[in-house]
Design an enzyme around this catalytic site. Structure first.
Site, PDB file in Angstrom:
ATOM      1  N   GLN A 252      67.814 -21.947  26.039  1.00  0.00           N
ATOM      2  CA  GLN A 252      66.463 -21.699  25.538  1.00  0.00           C
ATOM      3  C   GLN A 252      65.417 -22.593  26.205  1.00  0.00           C
ATOM      4  O   GLN A 252      65.739 -23.609  26.816  1.00  0.00           O
ATOM      5  CB  GLN A 252      66.412 -21.940  24.028  1.00  0.00           C
ATOM      6  CG  GLN A 252      67.077 -20.862  23.190  1.00  0.00           C
ATOM      7  CD  GLN A 252      66.841 -21.094  21.713  1.00  0.00           C
ATOM      8  OE1 GLN A 252      67.744 -21.390  20.969  1.00  0.00           O
ATOM      9  NE2 GLN A 252      65.589 -20.961  21.286  1.00  0.00           N
ATOM     10  N   HIS A 253      64.171 -22.182  26.055  1.00  0.00           N
ATOM     11  CA  HIS A 253      62.968 -22.990  26.318  1.00  0.00           C
ATOM     12  C   HIS A 253      62.619 -23.233  27.779  1.00  0.00           C
ATOM     13  O   HIS A 253      61.477 -23.569  28.080  1.00  0.00           O
ATOM     14  CB  HIS A 253      63.067 -24.366  25.646  1.00  0.00           C
ATOM     15  CG  HIS A 253      63.272 -24.347  24.165  1.00  0.00           C
ATOM     16  ND1 HIS A 253      62.457 -23.653  23.308  1.00  0.00           N
ATOM     17  CD2 HIS A 253      64.214 -24.955  23.392  1.00  0.00           C
ATOM     18  CE1 HIS A 253      62.880 -23.845  22.065  1.00  0.00           C
ATOM     19  NE2 HIS A 253      63.935 -24.632  22.095  1.00  0.00           N
TER      20      HIS A 253
ATOM     21  N   ASP B 148      70.615 -18.785  23.833  1.00  0.00           N
ATOM     22  CA  ASP B 148      72.014 -19.097  23.587  1.00  0.00           C
ATOM     23  C   ASP B 148      72.354 -19.214  22.103  1.00  0.00           C
ATOM     24  O   ASP B 148      73.416 -18.735  21.662  1.00  0.00           O
ATOM     25  CB  ASP B 148      72.444 -20.351  24.338  1.00  0.00           C
ATOM     26  CG  ASP B 148      71.530 -21.553  24.119  1.00  0.00           C
ATOM     27  OD1 ASP B 148      70.583 -21.475  23.310  1.00  0.00           O
ATOM     28  OD2 ASP B 148      71.754 -22.579  24.779  1.00  0.00           O
TER      29      ASP B 148
END
Length: 495
Positions: free
Chosen positions: A80-81, A242
């Site tokens: 992520q991110h 994820d």
């Protein structure tokens, strides 16, 4: 069903350290092929990776499954991110800024101060920390304005790989909810305008259960990197972050709590209510379907404890009870609690303190923050945890006895260890399978029985250890040990 008639899908987990791929039989859930390829992550002040290596790792892992040329669908779960900035030709303008790059802490703090924590919680669902994509975009604009100016597209890691497969710019609601600029109504265009980011640079959000597209013909892409081994026309799922993929892979029922022990540690649950925690402890993520995934995340988990074991010259399982010492292994700064400038802290040593006791204290310090946030996670989504509900323990650490016993002792709860491995890749595979069967991805996973596994009974809750860790953490914060700048010319002061 014979191998020639079996329906096979491939699920991918493109994580921080590596890419894993699983070829799965749609009807039985049997894993019939696997692949894996490593990534590299920069050291020093930041945490960066070249997205091109993700692509090469994806190609390698797909080939290793042995089913790339016969799979009927594929989907990708990704870390992520991360901020992937691409130029007009789809080439990264710089290495991707990863979720655990805390250089954007100052930008995150400025965003919270500018709009207020309550505003972020109510409008976006999360109070941004250094991990969030929006903070990384702000960092890029301030520190590398030329790179930001060259950006013609902004992607998350799983978006980047999916687009390389299909040629279409897409994402999903789960991963998009970790950017800091997505709401249930779509991208927050007013916020984007204030961030100097045009919505035209962002991918389209694909609805749950819908495909992102199909694998495009060889030679129709950018001409960069290795050719994908998938057949032209293979269905490609929307993919997701994820943690959202892991929730799919477990077939999570509402309110069932999960502790994931990996490079980072996470605790989350699927909830009916949309979370909004102005304290910032709980991120109010969406799941990959139509519900919510309140989540608390720590930056330091298994790798941090393994680092302590290495410093002590011990095997990671060589723990001993009874220490008065406290270890807070905040090697990469920390996200929960929000201490981006922290480093590791060791206190309470005695003459009779053993290396094994220090290692156990490191396990306790890493697990404490996750378990302390468990009730907050459920409360944020309007759920309650029944006293006899076991904690689902997943990730690399879940297989270790020391991790299992630490979680049981600090939580006072039973833990269940799913027998299935690579849960994120399984969740992506379930998403891909749903494209063929018409089922929701979590229903596919429940049919496959992915969460089944042994249950370990609870240990008496060690309230003394929890109180000691909490008190140590409070004293360190009050004393400014985790502040940026300690008056000694250091960026952070930890002892």
């Amino acid at each position: 069903m014979s191998p020639t008639t079996a329906r096979i899908v491939i699920g991918v987990d493109s994580s921080t350290q590596s890419t894993k791929a699983l070829a799965v039989d749609v009807d039985s859930g049997a894993v019939v092929g696997q692949g894996r390829a490593a990534h590299t992550v920069s050291g020093g002040a930041g945490r960066e990776s070249d997205p091109e290596q993700w692509w090469e790792a994806l190609v390698t892992a797909l080939e290793q499954t042995g089913y790339a040329d016969t799979a009927q669908a594929v989907a990708i779960g990704g870390q992520q991110h991360g901020l992937v900035a691409l130029d007009e030709k789809g080439v990264p303008v710089r290495p991707a800024l990863l979720w655990n790059d805390v250089r954007s802490a100052a930008q995150a703090a400025a965003l919270v101060e500018r709009f207020g924590a309550q505003w972020w919680a109510q409008r976006i669902g999360s109070v941004p920390t250094a991990s969030f994509t929006i903070a990384k975009w702000a960092w890029l604009r301030e520190n590398e304005p030329e790179a930001a100016e060259r950006a013609a597209a902004i992607r998350l890691p799983h978006d980047y790989l999916t687009e390389r497969l299909t040629g279409s710019a897409t994402t999903d609601r789960g991963d998009a909810s970790g950017t800091g600029w997505w709401t249930p109504e779509g991208y927050d265009t007013d916020l984007l305008d204030q961030m100097g980011l045009s919505p035209s640079l962002l991918p389209q959000v694909v609805q749950p259960g819908q495909p992102a597209g199909q694998v495009r013909a060889a030679g129709s892409g950018t001409g960069r990197g290795s050719a994908v081994p998938l057949r032209e026309g293979t269905l490609v799922g929307a993919g997701t972050g994820d943690n959202m993929a892991a929730a799919l892979g477990l077939g999570l029922e509402t309110g069932a709590p999960v502790l994931s022990l990996g490079t980072s540690g996470t605790v989350y649950a699927v909830t009916r209510g949309r979370p909004a925690d102005p304290s910032g402890t709980v991120a109010g993520f969406a799941d990959a379907l139509g519900a919510w995934l309140p989540l608390a995340c720590t930056l330091n988990c298994t790798l941090a404890v393994d680092r302590i074991a290495a410093l002590l010259g011990l095997d990671r399982e060589a723990v001993q009870p009874g220490a008065s010492a406290v270890v807070l292994p905040y090697f990469d700064g920390e996200r929960t609690p929000n201490l981006p400038f922290a480093s590791g802290l060791l206190t309470g040593l005695r003459h009779d303190t053993t290396p094994g006791q220090l290692l156990q204290a490191a396990y306790d310090g890493a697990a404490y923050s996750l378990l302390a946030a468990l009730d907050d996670v459920l409360r944020a989504g309007g759920e309650e945890l029944a006293p006899d509900t076991p904690l689902l323990l997943i990730g690399g650490g879940a297989r270790g006895k020391a991790w299992q016993d630490t979680v049981r002792r600090l939580s006072g709860r039973a833990v269940q260890i799913p027998a299935a491995e690579e849960i994120v890749a399984l969740g992506a595979a379930a998403q891909a399978a749903g494209l063929l069967t018409g089922e929701a991805a979590d229903a596919v996973a429940r049919r496959w029985g992915t969460a089944a596994g042994p249950v370990f009974e609870p240990l008496p809750r060690d309230d003394a250890a929890r109180v000691l860790i909490a008190a140590t953490l409070q004293r360190a914060e009050r004393g400014g040990l985790f502040a940026q700048g300690d008056g000694l010319g250091n960026d952070s002061a930890s002892t």
